[in-house]
Design a protein around this motif. Structure first.
Motif, PDB file in Angstrom:
ATOM      1  N   HIS A   1     105.074  14.403 -22.041  1.00 18.37           N
ATOM      2  CA  HIS A   1     104.626  14.647 -20.683  1.00 18.37           C
ATOM      3  C   HIS A   1     104.817  13.406 -19.824  1.00 18.37           C
ATOM      4  O   HIS A   1     105.044  12.315 -20.341  1.00 18.37           O
ATOM      5  CB  HIS A   1     103.146  15.066 -20.658  1.00 18.37           C
ATOM      6  CG  HIS A   1     102.192  13.960 -20.965  1.00 18.37           C
ATOM      7  ND1 HIS A   1     101.877  13.586 -22.256  1.00 18.37           N
ATOM      8  CD2 HIS A   1     101.489  13.138 -20.152  1.00 18.37           C
ATOM      9  CE1 HIS A   1     101.011  12.590 -22.222  1.00 18.37           C
ATOM     10  NE2 HIS A   1     100.766  12.292 -20.961  1.00 18.37           N
TER      11      HIS A   1
ATOM     12  N   PHE B   1      94.169  20.737 -16.067  1.00 17.94           N
ATOM     13  CA  PHE B   1      93.872  19.993 -17.289  1.00 17.94           C
ATOM     14  C   PHE B   1      93.204  18.703 -16.843  1.00 17.94           C
ATOM     15  O   PHE B   1      93.866  17.794 -16.345  1.00 17.94           O
ATOM     16  CB  PHE B   1      95.156  19.708 -18.080  1.00 17.94           C
ATOM     17  CG  PHE B   1      94.919  18.943 -19.349  1.00 17.94           C
ATOM     18  CD1 PHE B   1      94.301  19.534 -20.442  1.00 17.94           C
ATOM     19  CD2 PHE B   1      95.312  17.609 -19.450  1.00 17.94           C
ATOM     20  CE1 PHE B   1      94.075  18.821 -21.611  1.00 17.94           C
ATOM     21  CE2 PHE B   1      95.086  16.882 -20.619  1.00 17.94           C
ATOM     22  CZ  PHE B   1      94.470  17.493 -21.697  1.00 17.94           C
TER      23      PHE B   1
ATOM     24  N   THR C   1      98.998  20.898 -14.437  1.00 19.18           N
ATOM     25  CA  THR C   1     100.091  20.753 -15.389  1.00 19.18           C
ATOM     26  C   THR C   1     101.108  21.880 -15.258  1.00 19.18           C
ATOM     27  O   THR C   1     100.751  23.052 -15.224  1.00 19.18           O
ATOM     28  CB  THR C   1      99.526  20.727 -16.825  1.00 19.18           C
ATOM     29  OG1 THR C   1      98.634  19.609 -16.930  1.00 19.18           O
ATOM     30  CG2 THR C   1     100.615  20.575 -17.859  1.00 19.18           C
TER      31      THR C   1
ATOM     32  N   THR D   1     104.485  23.133 -17.302  1.00 16.28           N
ATOM     33  CA  THR D   1     105.226  22.941 -18.550  1.00 16.28           C
ATOM     34  C   THR D   1     106.561  23.660 -18.452  1.00 16.28           C
ATOM     35  O   THR D   1     106.633  24.819 -18.043  1.00 16.28           O
ATOM     36  CB  THR D   1     104.415  23.476 -19.748  1.00 16.28           C
ATOM     37  OG1 THR D   1     103.152  22.797 -19.778  1.00 16.28           O
ATOM     38  CG2 THR D   1     105.150  23.229 -21.059  1.00 16.28           C
TER      39      THR D   1
ATOM     40  N   SER E   1     105.589  18.548 -20.253  1.00 19.16           N
ATOM     41  CA  SER E   1     104.788  18.900 -19.077  1.00 19.16           C
ATOM     42  C   SER E   1     104.853  17.807 -18.023  1.00 19.16           C
ATOM     43  O   SER E   1     104.956  16.620 -18.337  1.00 19.16           O
ATOM     44  CB  SER E   1     103.340  19.184 -19.465  1.00 19.16           C
ATOM     45  OG  SER E   1     102.675  18.012 -19.871  1.00 19.16           O
TER      46      SER E   1
ATOM     47  N   ASP F   1     102.456  16.465 -15.267  1.00 20.44           N
ATOM     48  CA  ASP F   1     101.033  16.493 -14.964  1.00 20.44           C
ATOM     49  C   ASP F   1     100.822  15.884 -13.579  1.00 20.44           C
ATOM     50  O   ASP F   1     100.900  14.664 -13.406  1.00 20.44           O
ATOM     51  CB  ASP F   1     100.246  15.724 -16.014  1.00 20.44           C
ATOM     52  CG  ASP F   1     100.437  16.288 -17.417  1.00 20.44           C
ATOM     53  OD1 ASP F   1     100.907  17.428 -17.552  1.00 20.44           O
ATOM     54  OD2 ASP F   1     100.121  15.566 -18.382  1.00 20.44           O
TER      55      ASP F   1
END
Length: 129
Positions: free
Chosen positions: A7, A34, A39, A41, A47, A49
């Motif tokens: 990520h 999150f 997030t 993906t 991901s 973020d």
């Protein structure tokens, strides 16, 4: 053990606007909260973020490149054109309103609401024909 990229944190003035921009443009599922992130993906499990920066903090634009299929390129580029978004065939912006044909594929650069440079390509760099 193999090493995989998992990520990255994407700075935004409005994380919801930036995350929704990406998911809508790319046809991805809605962003998922999150912690204090939103997030997004992508297919290979990496991901992005999204995090909001403090009110007067400056965002330093980053570059995020996405490998897409020919069909996905057509859909995304179609939305870019329909929206009248600025886009370029090159990272320096010397070829506005164009796409490139690097490595036998297609590619284009554009910006998200936070000013980050996004790129979609249909062939990985160096895979050329």
């Amino acid at each position: 053990m193999s090493i995989n990229f998992n990520h990255t944190i994407v700075a935004a003035k409005d994380k919801k606007a930036s995350a929704n921009f990406l998911t809508e443009l790319f046809g991805l599922p809605d962003p998922v909260p999150f912690g204090h992130f939103l997030t997004v993906t992508v297919a290979n499990g990496v991901s992005l973020d999204y995090a909001e920066v403090p009110g007067n903090a400056q965002i330093h634009p980053q570059h995020y490149a996405f490998l897409v299929s020919e069909e996905e390129f057509d859909a995304i580029y179609g939305k870019i054109r329909e929206r009248g978004m600025q886009h370029w065939a090159d990272p320096r912006g010397n070829r506005p309103g164009e796409i490139n044909r690097n490595d036998g594929g297609r590619g284009v650069y554009f910006q998200d609401p936070a000013g980050h440079y996004l790129e979609i390509i249909t062939r990985p760099y160096g895979s050329g024909t």
